[in-house]
Structure formats: structure tokens, C-alpha cells
Design a protein around this motif. Structure first.
Motif, PDB file in Angstrom:
ATOM      1  N   GLU A 160       0.863  -1.185   0.000  1.00 38.23           N
ATOM      2  CA  GLU A 160       0.000   0.000   0.000  1.00 38.23           C
ATOM      3  C   GLU A 160       0.896   1.230   0.000  1.00 38.23           C
ATOM      4  N   ILE A 161       0.546   2.212  -0.829  1.00 43.97           N
ATOM      5  CA  ILE A 161       1.299   3.465  -0.914  1.00 43.97           C
ATOM      6  C   ILE A 161       0.322   4.611  -0.696  1.00 43.97           C
ATOM      7  N   ARG A 162       0.585   5.419   0.293  1.00 44.62           N
ATOM      8  CA  ARG A 162      -0.321   6.519   0.642  1.00 44.62           C
ATOM      9  C   ARG A 162       0.371   7.858   0.420  1.00 44.62           C
ATOM     10  N   PHE A 163      -0.270   8.719  -0.358  1.00 40.84           N
ATOM     11  CA  PHE A 163       0.234  10.070  -0.597  1.00 40.84           C
ATOM     12  C   PHE A 163      -0.642  11.055   0.175  1.00 40.84           C
ATOM     13  N   GLY A 164      -0.024  11.836   1.054  1.00 45.51           N
ATOM     14  CA  GLY A 164      -0.780  12.797   1.840  1.00 45.51           C
ATOM     15  C   GLY A 164      -0.969  14.119   1.112  1.00 45.51           C
ATOM     16  N   ARG A 165      -1.714  14.991   1.737  1.00 46.62           N
ATOM     17  CA  ARG A 165      -1.938  16.322   1.165  1.00 46.62           C
ATOM     18  C   ARG A 165      -0.636  17.126   1.187  1.00 46.62           C
ATOM     19  N   PRO A 166      -0.410  17.970   0.171  1.00 42.86           N
ATOM     20  CA  PRO A 166       0.821  18.773   0.127  1.00 42.86           C
ATOM     21  C   PRO A 166       0.944  19.688   1.340  1.00 42.86           C
ATOM     22  N   LEU A 167       2.143  19.785   1.871  1.00 46.72           N
ATOM     23  CA  LEU A 167       2.425  20.681   2.980  1.00 46.72           C
ATOM     24  C   LEU A 167       3.049  21.955   2.426  1.00 46.72           C
ATOM     25  N   ASP A 168       2.461  23.089   2.763  1.00 39.87           N
ATOM     26  CA  ASP A 168       2.917  24.383   2.250  1.00 39.87           C
ATOM     27  C   ASP A 168       3.677  25.117   3.351  1.00 39.87           C
ATOM     28  N   PHE A 169       4.935  25.455   3.076  1.00 38.27           N
ATOM     29  CA  PHE A 169       5.755  26.141   4.075  1.00 38.27           C
ATOM     30  C   PHE A 169       6.097  27.567   3.642  1.00 38.27           C
TER      31      PHE A 169
END
Length: 253
Positions: free
Chosen positions: A171-180
Motif C-alpha cells: 500500500e502506498i499513501r500520498f498525503g496532502r501537500p504541505l505548504d511552508f
């Protein structure tokens, strides 16, 4: 051309057939522009299974030794790693570490998708370890988002010390983009870079469901080796500035 040949004709179809994977959140990867894919690291196999499930080409920084081995085997390995989208990085000194950072930043500014393992090396026991701040420095300097990636099950496919990969559904999970972007102009501030890195690792912990350990994976390996040898562990060591800020990369062992 070689990357596409490996991904779509030679290696990719075989990996998809023998190791089927459930992919969650692939839509979270921006379709264009520089992006960091910051992944947990359970096995060498991570660098193969994740890119074939991403539509865009993924570039990984890899230690220079992969590209400099002599003889036919060395040339074959160099051909393979270049074809697989990896670039050689020399991290043998402080100046080399900075050059590695500069290379990663340049690739992102050119719009590439860069794969990074913030832990710096694979987990020795399946837990998630403290991230090195190089990923934060790169994100700030390049001005790009960070997409957390959780690899699930690759440590069962390719356990430490194994020579043959074992059948296993992944299983491969991609999270929401983190904006810095709120930290624009603060590159080089160690407190800011530590905060960003910890935020990335927290996102990885939530995404992967791994237990988090607040020491570096390199140190954990030293402690495990010392325990196995019956040696009393020394006082935990702290990495140098160059070590903590270096480009995390795929690294066997």
C-alpha cells in the motif's frame, strides 16, 4: 528514454504484476512544478515501488558510490541507477553536503519531482525515526510544497539482509501537500528548519501509522548493533551541522 523504458516496458510491468499495490491519494501530487516527495523508508525496494505508481518522473539523490564502481558490474549499476532517475551525490565533506543541497534545489527549481527520505537511511525495525533538516532547507530554498508518502509493507517484501524479494501486497499513501511558504526568507534558521522537519515527520507518522522514535535512525542502528554485540551503548551522539542538514537519500544497510 531509458527511464521510460524501465518504467513502462522492462521493470515496471513486472513489479506491478508480482507486487500489486493499493495506491491512495495519488491525486495529491501536483501535476507540474517542483515538488518534494518525502517518504518513510522501510526497504531498498521503496525506491522502485513508489516511482512506478507516480505518473510524473521521480528523481532520487543517491550516494555517489552507486555510480563509480569499476568493471562491467559497475557500468551496469551506473546505467541502471541513471535509468531509474537517480543522480549521484557526494556527501563526504561539508562542502560536498552543500553541493548536494544545491543540486536538489536546482532540480526542484527546474520543475522536477524529487524523492527524499528525511530519515536519511532505512528504518532498522519498522519504526519511524527523527528526520534530518536537509529536507526543510531544500523546501525553503526551492519554494516548493512537500507531499508526505507512506510506504506500507515493503519491509516484508525486502527485509534487511534479504537477497530475494518476497511476494506481498503493498500500500502506498500520498498525503496532502504541505505548504511552508509562511517561512519564506527564513532558510538557514535552525529552529525553523527543525520545526518544518518535525511537521513533515508528524505527517508521515499519521499517514503510515508507524510508531515514532525521537532519535536518528543511524543512532538506532548503532544501539541495535551494540546490544547484539553485548556492548554497553555510549552516550547518544549528535550529528554535525553538515550531517543533520545533508540531503537524505536512499541508502542500503
Amino acid at each position: 528514454m531509458l527511464y521510460r523504458l524501465l518504467k513502462y516496458v522492462l521493470l515496471g510491468p513486472l513489479l506491478r504484476l508480482l507486487w500489486p499495490a493499493r495506491v491512495i491519494g495519488a491525486e495529491n501530487i501536483p501535476e507540474q512544478g517542483g515538488v518534494i516527495l518525502a517518504s518513510n523508508h522501510l526497504a531498498v525496494a521503496d525506491s522502485f515501488f513508489m516511482p512506478i505508481r507516480v505518473r510524473r518522473r521521480v528523481t532520487f539523490p543517491a550516494k555517489q558510490e552507486y555510480f563509480t564502481e569499476k568493471g562491467f558490474k559497475g557500468r551496469l549499476k551506473k546505467w541502471f541507477f541513471i535509468g531509474a532517475g537517480q543522480i549521484p551525490i557526494d556527501r563526504s565533506s561539508g562542502s560536498a553536503a552543500q553541493a548536494a543541497l544545491d543540486t536538489a534545489i536546482r532540480l526542484l527549481r527546474e520543475g522536477h519531482l524529487l524523492g527524499i527520505y528525511p530519515e536519511g537511511t532505512r528504518s532498522p525495525d519498522g519504526r519511524l525515526y527523527k528526520g534530518k533538516t536537509g529536507v526543510a532547507r531544500i523546501a525553503l530554498e526551492a519554494g516548493v510544497p512537500v507531499v508526505p508518502v507512506a510506504m506500507i509493507g515493503t519491509d516484508k517484501v525486502n527485509p534487511i539482509g534479504s537477497k530475494l524479494w518476497r511476494p506481498r501486497r503493498l500500500e502506498i499513501r500520498f498525503g496532502r501537500p504541505l505548504d511552508f511558504s509562511r517561512y519564506d526568507g527564513l532558510s538557514g534558521d535552525r529552529f525553523v528548519e527543525r520545526s518544518i522537519t518535525d511537521e513533515i515527520m508528524y505527517a508521515l507518522m499519521e499517514l503510515s501509522d508507524q510508531e515514532y522514535v525521537d532519535i536518528y535512525a543511524d543512532r538506532a542502528k548503532e544501539l541495535i548493533a551494540a546490544e547484539a554485540a553485548g556492548v554497553r551503548p555510549t552516550v547518544p551522539s549528535q550529528p554535525s551541522a553538515a550531517e543533520a542538514e545533508r540531503v537524505p537519500e536512499p541508502k542500503a544497510g
